[in-house]
Design an enzyme around this catalytic site. Structure first.
Site, PDB file in Angstrom:
ATOM      1  N   THR A 101     -28.862 -30.411  23.683  1.00 21.70           N
ATOM      2  CA  THR A 101     -28.815 -29.165  22.919  1.00 21.70           C
ATOM      3  C   THR A 101     -27.640 -29.134  21.940  1.00 21.70           C
ATOM      4  O   THR A 101     -26.633 -29.823  22.155  1.00 21.70           O
ATOM      5  CB  THR A 101     -28.675 -27.980  23.909  1.00 21.70           C
ATOM      6  OG1 THR A 101     -28.301 -26.806  23.208  1.00 21.70           O
ATOM      7  CG2 THR A 101     -27.608 -28.238  24.961  1.00 21.70           C
ATOM      8  N   ASP A 102     -27.762 -28.308  20.900  1.00 22.65           N
ATOM      9  CA  ASP A 102     -26.625 -28.125  19.980  1.00 22.65           C
ATOM     10  C   ASP A 102     -25.503 -27.313  20.635  1.00 22.65           C
ATOM     11  O   ASP A 102     -24.388 -27.266  20.125  1.00 22.65           O
ATOM     12  CB  ASP A 102     -27.078 -27.448  18.677  1.00 22.65           C
ATOM     13  CG  ASP A 102     -27.701 -26.078  18.873  1.00 22.65           C
ATOM     14  OD1 ASP A 102     -27.923 -25.664  20.032  1.00 22.65           O
ATOM     15  OD2 ASP A 102     -27.981 -25.400  17.858  1.00 22.65           O
ATOM     16  N   GLU A 103     -25.797 -26.694  21.792  1.00 22.73           N
ATOM     17  CA  GLU A 103     -24.779 -25.838  22.425  1.00 22.73           C
ATOM     18  C   GLU A 103     -23.594 -26.640  22.944  1.00 22.73           C
ATOM     19  O   GLU A 103     -22.544 -26.071  23.235  1.00 22.73           O
ATOM     20  CB  GLU A 103     -25.417 -25.002  23.544  1.00 22.73           C
ATOM     21  CG  GLU A 103     -26.481 -24.075  22.996  1.00 22.73           C
ATOM     22  CD  GLU A 103     -27.046 -23.103  24.019  1.00 22.73           C
ATOM     23  OE1 GLU A 103     -26.301 -22.667  24.902  1.00 22.73           O
ATOM     24  OE2 GLU A 103     -28.241 -22.799  23.924  1.00 22.73           O
ATOM     25  N   TYR A 149     -23.871 -23.794  31.370  1.00 16.09           N
ATOM     26  CA  TYR A 149     -25.050 -24.562  30.929  1.00 16.09           C
ATOM     27  C   TYR A 149     -24.650 -25.639  29.924  1.00 16.09           C
ATOM     28  O   TYR A 149     -24.928 -26.835  30.112  1.00 16.09           O
ATOM     29  CB  TYR A 149     -26.099 -23.624  30.312  1.00 16.09           C
ATOM     30  CG  TYR A 149     -27.135 -24.349  29.459  1.00 16.09           C
ATOM     31  CD1 TYR A 149     -28.024 -25.246  30.033  1.00 16.09           C
ATOM     32  CD2 TYR A 149     -27.204 -24.159  28.073  1.00 16.09           C
ATOM     33  CE1 TYR A 149     -28.963 -25.933  29.252  1.00 16.09           C
ATOM     34  CE2 TYR A 149     -28.129 -24.830  27.290  1.00 16.09           C
ATOM     35  CZ  TYR A 149     -29.006 -25.719  27.882  1.00 16.09           C
ATOM     36  OH  TYR A 149     -29.927 -26.396  27.116  1.00 16.09           O
ATOM     37  N   LYS A 197     -24.669 -29.806  30.118  1.00 18.85           N
ATOM     38  CA  LYS A 197     -25.400 -30.676  29.182  1.00 18.85           C
ATOM     39  C   LYS A 197     -24.429 -31.628  28.472  1.00 18.85           C
ATOM     40  O   LYS A 197     -24.729 -32.806  28.276  1.00 18.85           O
ATOM     41  CB  LYS A 197     -26.159 -29.835  28.135  1.00 18.85           C
ATOM     42  CG  LYS A 197     -27.299 -29.005  28.668  1.00 18.85           C
ATOM     43  CD  LYS A 197     -28.424 -29.814  29.287  1.00 18.85           C
ATOM     44  CE  LYS A 197     -29.215 -30.616  28.287  1.00 18.85           C
ATOM     45  NZ  LYS A 197     -30.389 -31.281  28.936  1.00 18.85           N
ATOM     46  N   VAL A 205     -31.163  -6.305  22.848  1.00 15.33           N
ATOM     47  CA  VAL A 205     -30.481  -7.251  21.953  1.00 15.33           C
ATOM     48  C   VAL A 205     -28.997  -7.231  22.325  1.00 15.33           C
ATOM     49  O   VAL A 205     -28.368  -6.169  22.329  1.00 15.33           O
ATOM     50  CB  VAL A 205     -30.647  -6.841  20.468  1.00 15.33           C
ATOM     51  CG1 VAL A 205     -29.947  -7.834  19.553  1.00 15.33           C
ATOM     52  CG2 VAL A 205     -32.115  -6.729  20.098  1.00 15.33           C
ATOM     53  N   TYR A 206     -28.469  -8.406  22.632  1.00 19.28           N
ATOM     54  CA  TYR A 206     -27.068  -8.481  23.071  1.00 19.28           C
ATOM     55  C   TYR A 206     -26.081  -8.069  21.982  1.00 19.28           C
ATOM     56  O   TYR A 206     -26.238  -8.438  20.809  1.00 19.28           O
ATOM     57  CB  TYR A 206     -26.715  -9.916  23.467  1.00 19.28           C
ATOM     58  CG  TYR A 206     -27.157 -10.334  24.850  1.00 19.28           C
ATOM     59  CD1 TYR A 206     -26.981  -9.496  25.946  1.00 19.28           C
ATOM     60  CD2 TYR A 206     -27.707 -11.588  25.065  1.00 19.28           C
ATOM     61  CE1 TYR A 206     -27.365  -9.893  27.229  1.00 19.28           C
ATOM     62  CE2 TYR A 206     -28.094 -12.002  26.338  1.00 19.28           C
ATOM     63  CZ  TYR A 206     -27.916 -11.143  27.411  1.00 19.28           C
ATOM     64  OH  TYR A 206     -28.293 -11.546  28.658  1.00 19.28           O
TER      65      TYR A 206
END
Ligand code: NAD
Length: 359
Positions: free
Chosen positions: A144-146, A169, A173, A225-226
């Site tokens: 992931t790009d995270e 998370y 990764k 929506v956060y």
């Protein structure tokens, strides 16, 4: 006609999840000379529909189990003579990783390590010594790009960006990405890692942002929506991701990482508004049956997630130059089809109700 013995056996892990299931459907229809073994633990995130849809395909074998189970993974390698791995299996929801990080570490880090180590021992006789017959065997890790953390107003993630994960998370990764890298640098194992931006499309688990928006809207309940809704994500349709994985698996250079994104940045609030616009159109003339004037009425800002990354944006230039890949699916079309897919699902009463009302 190719007999089963001649078919190349590819182990796909987590193939019953969102991206893995879309990938398997694509891969099976494109490559009759491959046999896919899907090893999936079938956690809550697995897609129920996949098994029925492809079980009858003679090039598909499903095995329920965990990538952490060394005996099972070893057994699969020797039984099927596995010649490639595509590793989708993961715990993937950031919110869950905040509430319960441990399973993220065991699956995403230790699970990936066991799988990788078994592939190494099965395909290689030691450092830089590939066993005859396994010269093309590749381990493709889906990431992931995270792992790069968050961006400010400007800038994009490239393959040279520093790793700076902010959630359990993304940290898990990032760890697995580095283990993959070490097996290339240390042993010369044939590996490729792809780091992708946020995906959307059919078969995504209901807990993720776009399914949550659609599901809440269709149920007539508030759409959460956060924070202030200004967090920005770069959205890629899952089918564009799947074609990129196909190209990276076949054409990527061993030891390389490739970023995959579509230059399609939207703030969360803009995204919700887009989906509400599409839903308003689809329900035109019948909104009163839902006791609404517009789906926009349902949008509600809620308390932010801790450590919420502000912006992600991906530069895919390296990958596009290497393979010629460019995303094909225009965002509004992709979103509209995704909404139709969720409407067509009869799995929950909420969605059924909506199919009756606006379908
Ligand atoms: P998902 O949560 O929808 O599916 C994960 C699948 O892995 C499920 O079928 C689950 O049962 C299986 N699984 C979990 N633990 C397992 C284990 N120990 N052994 C075997 N199977 C196990 O995830 P997804 O959205 O399809 O993501 C797939 C991969 O792509 C992940 O590695 C994720 O980090 C990465 N990724 C996802 C996105 C996204 O937007 N969804 C973006 C970039 C990268």
């Amino acid at each position: 006609m190719i007999n089963d013995y001649e078919k190349k056996k590819i182990l796909v892990t987590g193939g019953s999840g969102f991206i893995g299931s879309n990938f398997i459907l694509y891969f099976l229809s494109k490559y009759p000379n491959y046999h896919i073994i899907n090893l999936d633990k079938l956690t809550y995130a697995a897609t129920e529909g996949l098994i029925e849809e492809i079980n009858r395909n003679e090039n598909y074998t499903f095995i329920q189990g965990s990538i952490e189970n060394r005996e099972l993974v070893q057994h699969i390698f020797t039984t099927y003579d596995v010649k490639g791995v595509i590793n989708f299996a993961a715990e993937s929801h950031v919110d869950n990783s905040i509430a319960n990080p441990e399973v993220f570490m065991t699956t995403n880090i230790m699970g990936t390590f066991h799988l990788l180590n078994i592939a190494y021992n099965y395909w290689m006789d030691g450092v830089e010594k590939i066993k005859p017959g396994y010269e093309l065997s590749r381990f493709h890790h889906i990431s992931t790009d995270e792992v790069y953390g968050a961006l400010g107003e400007i800038g994009v993630f490239t393959e040279n960006s520093n790793y700076a994960p902010n959630s359990p998370y993304s940290a898990s990764k990032a760890s697995s990405d580095l283990i993959i890298r070490s097996y290339y640098k240390t042993y010369g194992l044939n590996v490729v890692t792809t780091n992708c931006s946020n995906n959307y499309g059919p078969r995504q688990n209901k807990e993720k942002l776009i399914p949550t928006i659609i599901r809440s809207a269709l149920a007539g309940s508030y759409i959460p929506v956060y924070g202030d809704g200004k967090n920005v994500r770069d959205w890629l349709h899952v089918h564009d991701h799947v074609t990129a994985i196909d190209l990276a698996f076949h054409e990527g250079i061993s030891g390389e990482t490739y970023n995959i994104g579509s230059n399609n940045e939207w703030s969360n609030i803009e995204l919700v508004e887009k989906i509400c616009n599409i839903l308003d159109k689809k329900a035109e003339g019948r909104l009163n049956e839902l006791e609404l004037e517009s789906f926009h009425q349902l949008i509600q800002l809620v308390e932010d997630r801790p450590g919420h990354d502000w912006r992600y944006a991906i530069d895919s230039t390296k990958f596009s130059r290497k393979t010629g890949w460019v995303p094909q699916i225009q965002f509004e079309n992709g979103l509209s089809q995704t909404i139709d897919w969720y409407i067509a699902q009869n799995q929950t009463k909420i969605l059924q109700g909506c199919v009756e009302k606006i379908g």
